[in-house]
Design a protein around this motif. Structure first.
Motif, PDB file in Angstrom:
ATOM      1  N   VAL A  79       0.819  -1.218   0.000  1.00  0.00           N
ATOM      2  CA  VAL A  79       0.000   0.000   0.000  1.00  0.00           C
ATOM      3  C   VAL A  79       0.852   1.266   0.000  1.00  0.00           C
ATOM      4  CG1 VAL A  79      -1.736   1.317   1.282  1.00  0.00           C
ATOM      5  CG2 VAL A  79      -1.928  -1.173   1.099  1.00  0.00           C
ATOM      6  N   ILE A  80       1.884   1.302   0.857  1.00  0.00           N
ATOM      7  CA  ILE A  80       2.661   2.541   1.018  1.00  0.00           C
ATOM      8  C   ILE A  80       3.808   2.612   0.020  1.00  0.00           C
ATOM      9  CG2 ILE A  80       4.023   3.913   2.628  1.00  0.00           C
ATOM     10  CD1 ILE A  80       2.472   2.658   4.904  1.00  0.00           C
ATOM     11  N   ILE A  81       4.525   1.522  -0.157  1.00  0.00           N
ATOM     12  CA  ILE A  81       5.711   1.560  -1.016  1.00  0.00           C
ATOM     13  C   ILE A  81       5.331   1.484  -2.493  1.00  0.00           C
ATOM     14  CG2 ILE A  81       7.972   0.567  -1.468  1.00  0.00           C
ATOM     15  CD1 ILE A  81       7.585   1.721   1.352  1.00  0.00           C
ATOM     16  N   THR A  82       4.513   0.478  -2.837  1.00  0.00           N
ATOM     17  CA  THR A  82       4.151   0.321  -4.250  1.00  0.00           C
ATOM     18  C   THR A  82       2.902   1.099  -4.625  1.00  0.00           C
ATOM     19  OG1 THR A  82       2.827  -1.681  -3.856  1.00  0.00           O
ATOM     20  CG2 THR A  82       5.188  -1.973  -4.244  1.00  0.00           C
ATOM     21  N   ARG A  83       2.223   1.709  -3.633  1.00  0.00           N
ATOM     22  CA  ARG A  83       1.063   2.583  -3.859  1.00  0.00           C
ATOM     23  C   ARG A  83      -0.080   1.866  -4.564  1.00  0.00           C
ATOM     24  NH1 ARG A  83       3.894   8.374  -5.609  1.00  0.00           N
ATOM     25  NH2 ARG A  83       5.150   8.602  -3.704  1.00  0.00           N
ATOM     26  N   ARG A  84      -0.335   0.642  -4.121  1.00  0.00           N
ATOM     27  CA  ARG A  84      -1.509  -0.075  -4.607  1.00  0.00           C
ATOM     28  C   ARG A  84      -2.691   0.228  -3.697  1.00  0.00           C
ATOM     29  NH1 ARG A  84       0.107  -1.383  -9.665  1.00  0.00           N
ATOM     30  NH2 ARG A  84       2.155  -2.376  -9.618  1.00  0.00           N
ATOM     31  N   SER A  85      -3.863  -0.198  -4.123  1.00  0.00           N
ATOM     32  CA  SER A  85      -5.060   0.076  -3.339  1.00  0.00           C
ATOM     33  C   SER A  85      -5.037  -0.744  -2.045  1.00  0.00           C
ATOM     34  CB  SER A  85      -6.308  -0.281  -4.146  1.00  0.00           C
ATOM     35  OG  SER A  85      -6.416  -1.683  -4.296  1.00  0.00           O
ATOM     36  N   PRO A  86      -5.696  -0.246  -0.985  1.00  0.00           N
ATOM     37  CA  PRO A  86      -5.755  -1.003   0.281  1.00  0.00           C
ATOM     38  C   PRO A  86      -6.349  -2.397   0.101  1.00  0.00           C
ATOM     39  CG  PRO A  86      -6.456   1.255   0.626  1.00  0.00           C
ATOM     40  CD  PRO A  86      -6.309   1.090  -0.859  1.00  0.00           C
ATOM     41  N   LEU A  87      -7.283  -2.547  -0.838  1.00  0.00           N
ATOM     42  CA  LEU A  87      -7.878  -3.861  -1.069  1.00  0.00           C
ATOM     43  C   LEU A  87      -6.827  -4.862  -1.534  1.00  0.00           C
ATOM     44  CD1 LEU A  87     -10.453  -5.548  -1.122  1.00  0.00           C
ATOM     45  CD2 LEU A  87     -10.793  -4.820  -3.507  1.00  0.00           C
ATOM     46  N   ILE A  88      -5.966  -4.419  -2.447  1.00  0.00           N
ATOM     47  CA  ILE A  88      -4.878  -5.291  -2.903  1.00  0.00           C
ATOM     48  C   ILE A  88      -3.913  -5.558  -1.754  1.00  0.00           C
ATOM     49  CG2 ILE A  88      -2.900  -5.461  -4.468  1.00  0.00           C
ATOM     50  CD1 ILE A  88      -4.456  -3.861  -6.499  1.00  0.00           C
ATOM     51  N   GLY A  89      -3.691  -4.539  -0.906  1.00  0.00           N
ATOM     52  CA  GLY A  89      -2.824  -4.733   0.250  1.00  0.00           C
ATOM     53  C   GLY A  89      -3.370  -5.769   1.210  1.00  0.00           C
ATOM     54  N   VAL A  90      -4.672  -5.715   1.463  1.00  0.00           N
ATOM     55  CA  VAL A  90      -5.298  -6.706   2.350  1.00  0.00           C
ATOM     56  C   VAL A  90      -5.197  -8.099   1.742  1.00  0.00           C
ATOM     57  CG1 VAL A  90      -7.503  -7.479   3.326  1.00  0.00           C
ATOM     58  CG2 VAL A  90      -6.874  -5.065   3.421  1.00  0.00           C
ATOM     59  N   PHE A  91      -5.444  -8.208   0.444  1.00  0.00           N
ATOM     60  CA  PHE A  91      -5.350  -9.507  -0.221  1.00  0.00           C
ATOM     61  C   PHE A  91      -3.930 -10.063  -0.142  1.00  0.00           C
ATOM     62  CE2 PHE A  91      -4.658 -12.041  -4.109  1.00  0.00           C
ATOM     63  CZ  PHE A  91      -5.607 -13.025  -3.901  1.00  0.00           C
ATOM     64  N   SER A  92      -2.936  -9.205  -0.384  1.00  0.00           N
ATOM     65  CA  SER A  92      -1.533  -9.641  -0.330  1.00  0.00           C
ATOM     66  C   SER A  92      -1.149 -10.046   1.085  1.00  0.00           C
ATOM     67  CB  SER A  92      -0.615  -8.514  -0.817  1.00  0.00           C
ATOM     68  OG  SER A  92      -0.924  -8.141  -2.139  1.00  0.00           O
ATOM     69  N   ALA A  93      -1.605  -9.285   2.078  1.00  0.00           N
ATOM     70  CA  ALA A  93      -1.310  -9.622   3.471  1.00  0.00           C
ATOM     71  C   ALA A  93      -1.946 -10.950   3.853  1.00  0.00           C
ATOM     72  CB  ALA A  93      -1.805  -8.514   4.391  1.00  0.00           C
ATOM     73  N   ALA A  94      -3.161 -11.192   3.362  1.00  0.00           N
ATOM     74  CA  ALA A  94      -3.833 -12.458   3.651  1.00  0.00           C
ATOM     75  C   ALA A  94      -3.073 -13.630   3.044  1.00  0.00           C
ATOM     76  CB  ALA A  94      -5.267 -12.423   3.120  1.00  0.00           C
ATOM     77  N   LEU A  95      -2.579 -13.445   1.813  1.00  0.00           N
ATOM     78  CA  LEU A  95      -1.779 -14.510   1.180  1.00  0.00           C
ATOM     79  C   LEU A  95      -0.509 -14.789   1.984  1.00  0.00           C
ATOM     80  CD1 LEU A  95      -2.008 -13.731  -2.652  1.00  0.00           C
ATOM     81  CD2 LEU A  95      -3.106 -15.587  -1.381  1.00  0.00           C
ATOM     82  N   ALA A  96       0.138 -13.725   2.453  1.00  0.00           N
ATOM     83  CA  ALA A  96       1.351 -13.900   3.259  1.00  0.00           C
ATOM     84  C   ALA A  96       1.035 -14.640   4.554  1.00  0.00           C
ATOM     85  CB  ALA A  96       1.971 -12.538   3.558  1.00  0.00           C
ATOM     86  N   ALA A  97      -0.083 -14.295   5.182  1.00  0.00           N
ATOM     87  CA  ALA A  97      -0.468 -14.956   6.429  1.00  0.00           C
ATOM     88  C   ALA A  97      -0.772 -16.425   6.192  1.00  0.00           C
ATOM     89  CB  ALA A  97      -1.680 -14.254   7.035  1.00  0.00           C
ATOM     90  N   VAL A  98      -1.476 -16.732   5.104  1.00  0.00           N
ATOM     91  CA  VAL A  98      -1.781 -18.132   4.784  1.00  0.00           C
ATOM     92  C   VAL A  98      -0.494 -18.916   4.522  1.00  0.00           C
ATOM     93  CG1 VAL A  98      -2.834 -19.651   3.059  1.00  0.00           C
ATOM     94  CG2 VAL A  98      -4.092 -17.679   3.931  1.00  0.00           C
ATOM     95  N   GLY A  99       0.423 -18.309   3.765  1.00  0.00           N
ATOM     96  CA  GLY A  99       1.700 -18.979   3.507  1.00  0.00           C
ATOM     97  C   GLY A  99       2.466 -19.250   4.784  1.00  0.00           C
ATOM     98  N   TYR A 100       2.491 -18.273   5.676  1.00  0.00           N
ATOM     99  CA  TYR A 100       3.177 -18.462   6.957  1.00  0.00           C
ATOM    100  C   TYR A 100       2.498 -19.566   7.752  1.00  0.00           C
ATOM    101  CZ  TYR A 100       5.314 -17.426  11.455  1.00  0.00           C
ATOM    102  OH  TYR A 100       6.016 -17.524  12.644  1.00  0.00           O
TER     103      TYR A 100
END
Length: 267
Positions: A79-100
């Protein structure tokens, strides 16, 4: 390696006067690094408790907190570095959490450690031939050796995955021995595994632990692939692999043995 580009981006952002971006980069690095530290502490506690108390548990399991920090770091990055939408940020964070979660929370390290059981009493093996009894006894010894190798490799930060695989082989192998002991026919079906593959895995593992750290790094990938193949065979309870699989496994073992011998010769 994942954090290296982030660290490199910090001074460039400062030189360009992008102070908010620099702070955001440091926040991402901090979140991911703290998650990694918490995860590493969990595995170290499991290792220490296994050595001291024969119980593979952590006194303070903070993996869920670590998962949260990793997800937060990914969200900030997107969201902050690549300036994508918060929705994409939430989706990416969810993928990272699932992977972990899949890799570090429900993985094999969470399963309770079981020691290798002693061989069955002689009177319970009357239905077996002397050769079959010897096969079972030797297989028990190979599994114990692999368990000891795994405990030794836990002292090496680069050996955590190998230790996990050796633990899995020892545990699943014990389950397989318990299943096949009542049946002479089942023992015959897994004789290749009992007589050759478990023995070679234990021998190669012992040779691997004798190498210097830098030599281990050179052989680790091949040893890991060998353990994966043997674990797959134990899980499938094969007695005879296909000809192609058998050749690949035999060649894999021979190549790794030759590499280990060459490494010891150059030390």
């Amino acid at each position: 390696m994942f954090q290296a580009p982030l660290w490199l981006a910090v001074p460039f952002s400062l030189l360009r006067g992008q102070f908010i971006k620099s702070i955001a980069l440091l926040a991402v690095i901090g979140c991911i690094s703290y998650g990694a530290v918490l995860t590493r502490n969990y595995f170290l506690q499991c290792r220490d408790n296994l050595i001291k108390n024969n119980r593979e548990v952590a006194d303070n399991d903070q993996r869920q907190l670590a998962m949260g920090f990793v997800a937060l770091g990914v969200f900030c990055l997107v969201v902050i570095i690549t300036r994508r939408s918060p929705l994409i940020g939430v989706f990416s964070a969810a993928l990272a959490a699932v992977g972990y979660y899949l890799n570090y929370i429900i993985g094999a390290w969470q399963e309770p450690t079981e020691g290798i059981a002693p061989p069955p009493e002689p009177e319970t093996l009357d239905h077996l031939t002397p050769t079959q009894r010897e096969m079972l006894s030797n297989a028990q010894d190979y599994l114990r050796r692999m368990q000891r190798i795994g405990e030794h490799l836990r002292d090496d930060e680069n050996g955590i995955y190998l230790a996990m695989r050796l633990k899995q082989i020892a545990r699943r192998g014990q389950q397989l021995l318990t299943e096949i002991t009542p049946s002479a026919e089942k023992i015959r079906k897994v004789r290749t595994l009992l007589v050759i593959h478990l023995r070679e895995a234990a021998t190669i593992g012992e040779q691997f632990t004798l190498l210097a750290s830098e030599k281990r790094l050179q052989s680790r990938q091949q040893f890991s692939a060998l353990l994966d193949t043997i674990l797959n065979e134990v899980n499938q309870k094969h007695d005879v692999l296909s000809d192609a699989q058998q050749r690949r496994l035999d060649i894999h073992m021979q190549v790794l043995q030759d590499q280990l011998k060459e490494s010891k010769h150059h030390e």
